[in-house]
Design an enzyme around this catalytic site. Structure first.
Site, PDB file in Angstrom:
ATOM      1  N   ASP A 136      30.915  80.512  51.882  1.00 38.98           N
ATOM      2  CA  ASP A 136      30.858  79.705  53.102  1.00 38.98           C
ATOM      3  C   ASP A 136      31.885  80.296  54.062  1.00 38.98           C
ATOM      4  O   ASP A 136      32.731  81.107  53.670  1.00 38.98           O
ATOM      5  CB  ASP A 136      31.196  78.236  52.796  1.00 38.98           C
ATOM      6  CG  ASP A 136      31.200  77.374  54.061  1.00 38.98           C
ATOM      7  OD1 ASP A 136      30.311  77.555  54.903  1.00 38.98           O
ATOM      8  OD2 ASP A 136      32.107  76.539  54.207  1.00 38.98           O
ATOM      9  N   SER A 137      31.849  79.828  55.301  1.00 39.09           N
ATOM     10  CA  SER A 137      32.851  80.274  56.264  1.00 39.09           C
ATOM     11  C   SER A 137      34.223  79.688  55.940  1.00 39.09           C
ATOM     12  O   SER A 137      35.232  80.171  56.449  1.00 39.09           O
ATOM     13  CB  SER A 137      32.421  79.852  57.665  1.00 39.09           C
ATOM     14  OG  SER A 137      32.163  78.460  57.670  1.00 39.09           O
ATOM     15  N   CYS A 144      26.414  77.972  53.425  1.00 42.26           N
ATOM     16  CA  CYS A 144      26.810  77.795  54.814  1.00 42.26           C
ATOM     17  C   CYS A 144      25.517  77.708  55.602  1.00 42.26           C
ATOM     18  O   CYS A 144      24.674  78.614  55.519  1.00 42.26           O
ATOM     19  CB  CYS A 144      27.634  78.995  55.269  1.00 42.26           C
ATOM     20  SG  CYS A 144      27.997  79.011  57.033  1.00 42.26           S
ATOM     21  N   GLU A 201      38.001  70.375  58.481  1.00 45.32           N
ATOM     22  CA  GLU A 201      38.998  71.354  58.001  1.00 45.32           C
ATOM     23  C   GLU A 201      40.403  70.738  58.037  1.00 45.32           C
ATOM     24  O   GLU A 201      41.245  71.018  57.197  1.00 45.32           O
ATOM     25  CB  GLU A 201      38.974  72.612  58.868  1.00 45.32           C
ATOM     26  CG  GLU A 201      37.698  73.437  58.764  1.00 45.32           C
ATOM     27  CD  GLU A 201      37.755  74.521  57.693  1.00 45.32           C
ATOM     28  OE1 GLU A 201      38.858  74.953  57.336  1.00 45.32           O
ATOM     29  OE2 GLU A 201      36.674  74.904  57.202  1.00 45.32           O
ATOM     30  N   CYS A 226      25.178  71.009  57.979  1.00 44.32           N
ATOM     31  CA  CYS A 226      26.394  71.813  58.015  1.00 44.32           C
ATOM     32  C   CYS A 226      27.192  71.435  56.779  1.00 44.32           C
ATOM     33  O   CYS A 226      27.336  70.244  56.473  1.00 44.32           O
ATOM     34  CB  CYS A 226      27.197  71.487  59.273  1.00 44.32           C
ATOM     35  SG  CYS A 226      28.835  72.235  59.286  1.00 44.32           S
ATOM     36  N   HIS A 272      30.186  71.304  56.160  1.00 42.71           N
ATOM     37  CA  HIS A 272      31.395  70.499  56.344  1.00 42.71           C
ATOM     38  C   HIS A 272      31.102  69.010  56.528  1.00 42.71           C
ATOM     39  O   HIS A 272      31.975  68.180  56.325  1.00 42.71           O
ATOM     40  CB  HIS A 272      32.173  70.980  57.582  1.00 42.71           C
ATOM     41  CG  HIS A 272      32.885  72.284  57.392  1.00 42.71           C
ATOM     42  ND1 HIS A 272      32.249  73.431  56.997  1.00 42.71           N
ATOM     43  CD2 HIS A 272      34.196  72.609  57.537  1.00 42.71           C
ATOM     44  CE1 HIS A 272      33.129  74.410  56.927  1.00 42.71           C
ATOM     45  NE2 HIS A 272      34.319  73.939  57.248  1.00 42.71           N
TER      46      HIS A 272
HETATM   47  N1  DGL Z   1      29.895  76.327  57.130  1.00 47.85           N
HETATM   48  C1  DGL Z   1      29.352  76.177  58.450  1.00 47.85           C
HETATM   49  C2  DGL Z   1      27.955  75.626  58.351  1.00 47.85           C
HETATM   50  O1  DGL Z   1      27.552  75.077  57.357  1.00 47.85           O
HETATM   51  C3  DGL Z   1      30.190  75.241  59.280  1.00 47.85           C
HETATM   52  C4  DGL Z   1      31.528  75.790  59.688  1.00 47.85           C
HETATM   53  C5  DGL Z   1      31.421  76.946  60.619  1.00 47.85           C
HETATM   54  O2  DGL Z   1      31.029  76.779  61.790  1.00 47.85           O
HETATM   55  O3  DGL Z   1      31.720  78.025  60.158  1.00 47.85           O
HETATM   56  O4  DGL Z   1      27.235  75.757  59.297  1.00 47.85           O
END
Ligand code: DGL
Length: 272
Positions: free
Chosen positions: A10-11, A73, A152, A184, A186
């Site tokens: 993931d990011s 992600c 976050e 998303c 998050h």
């Molecule tokens: N992990 C990203 C997603 O699921 C969200 C956070 C980001 O923008 O990197 O889209």
């Protein structure tokens, strides 16, 4: 016999929502998690940039001999999945198809809301995936970029989070969607707040559970599941200092986060 791990990326910290479900569904499996904390967020970046980042991370994980890659992600799943699938020989699982499938299962009225990052919403990946399964579905979308820094930061239940959620979700609430896809990784961290704002009777879909089921089915089909009696180990890699990831991640995994290693993709990895 040595068993390979499941790779997940993931990011940042959000993909831990998917990891948690995989750990629950498949406690015997080893996992390698990569959070690109130095370059989060992906949701505001161009598809080309996210595809390049995803390629670099996939290369890092594949070198560690994983048996399956989970793109945990939504933004990366929305824009980079076809390129990863083309380039890798192992199965690659994204989070969008599983989330779309679940939304179709639970909607009664066919009016489905989708929230996600700007990149995910702009890609229309959810709308396409839902309409492929249910062409007469009505899909309403809304980008909620501020949810990512709130998650976050761990600001998931204070007045700032509430006001942000009320502002973003107003239109979807008025449009009377009966199902809302948390598009998303998050957003499940803000699930309670989103549920409060949307009110009773709205199903919240988080693709994590469905994604874990997809991973289990693929591994079973390919006879790659570890025996149930084994106990999985979990390793974590991040691209920035681990402190923030450890803090939020531990809260999220109930204090069970293992060792977290900082690595530099620039120095050792080339994109696939
Ligand atoms: N992990 C990203 C997603 O699921 C969200 C956070 C980001 O923008 O990197 O889209």
């Amino acid at each position: 016999m040595t068993w390979k791990s499941i790779g997940i990326f993931d990011s940042g910290v959000g993909g831990l929502t998917v990891l948690r479900e995989i750990m629950q569904a498949l406690p015997q499996e080893d996992t390698l998690y990569f959070g690109d904390t130095a370059r989060v967020p992906y949701g505001t970046k161009s598809p080309e940039t996210v595809t390049r980042y995803a390629g670099e991370i996939a290369s890092f994980l594949v070198k560690r001999d994983i048996k399956l890659l989970v793109v945990a992600c939504n933004t990366a799943s929305a824009v980079a999945l076809p390129s990863l699938k083309r380039q890798l020989t192992i199965p690659v699982v994204g989070v969008i198809e599983p989330g779309a499938r679940r939304a179709i299962e639970v909607t009664r009225t066919g009016r489905i809301g989708v929230i996600g990052t700007t990149g995910t919403i702009r890609s229309s990946a959810y709308t396409r995936a839902i309409k492929r399964l249910k062409p007469d579905a009505e899909v309403l979308t809304r980008a909620c970029p501020l949810f990512v820094p709130l998650a976050e930061e761990g600001w998931v239940d204070n007045h700032v989070a509430r006001l942000t959620a009320q502002t973003y979700l107003q239109e979807l609430k008025e449009a009377a969607v009966d199902t809302l896809v948390l598009g998303c990784t998050h957003y499940p961290l803000l699930k309670q707040m989103i549920a409060d704002v949307m009110g009773p009777g709205v199903n919240l879909v988080d693709s994590a559970e469905e994604t874990a089921r997809t991973v289990a089915a693929i591994l079973a089909d390919k006879k790659l599941l570890r025996p149930r009696a084994e106990k999985g180990n979990h390793n974590y890699f991040v691209s920035d200092i681990p402190a923030g990831f450890v803090r939020v991640g531990n809260r999220f995994l109930g204090g069970k986060l293992g060792d977290v290693f900082q690595v530099s993709l620039d120095e050792e990895e080339e994109s696939i």
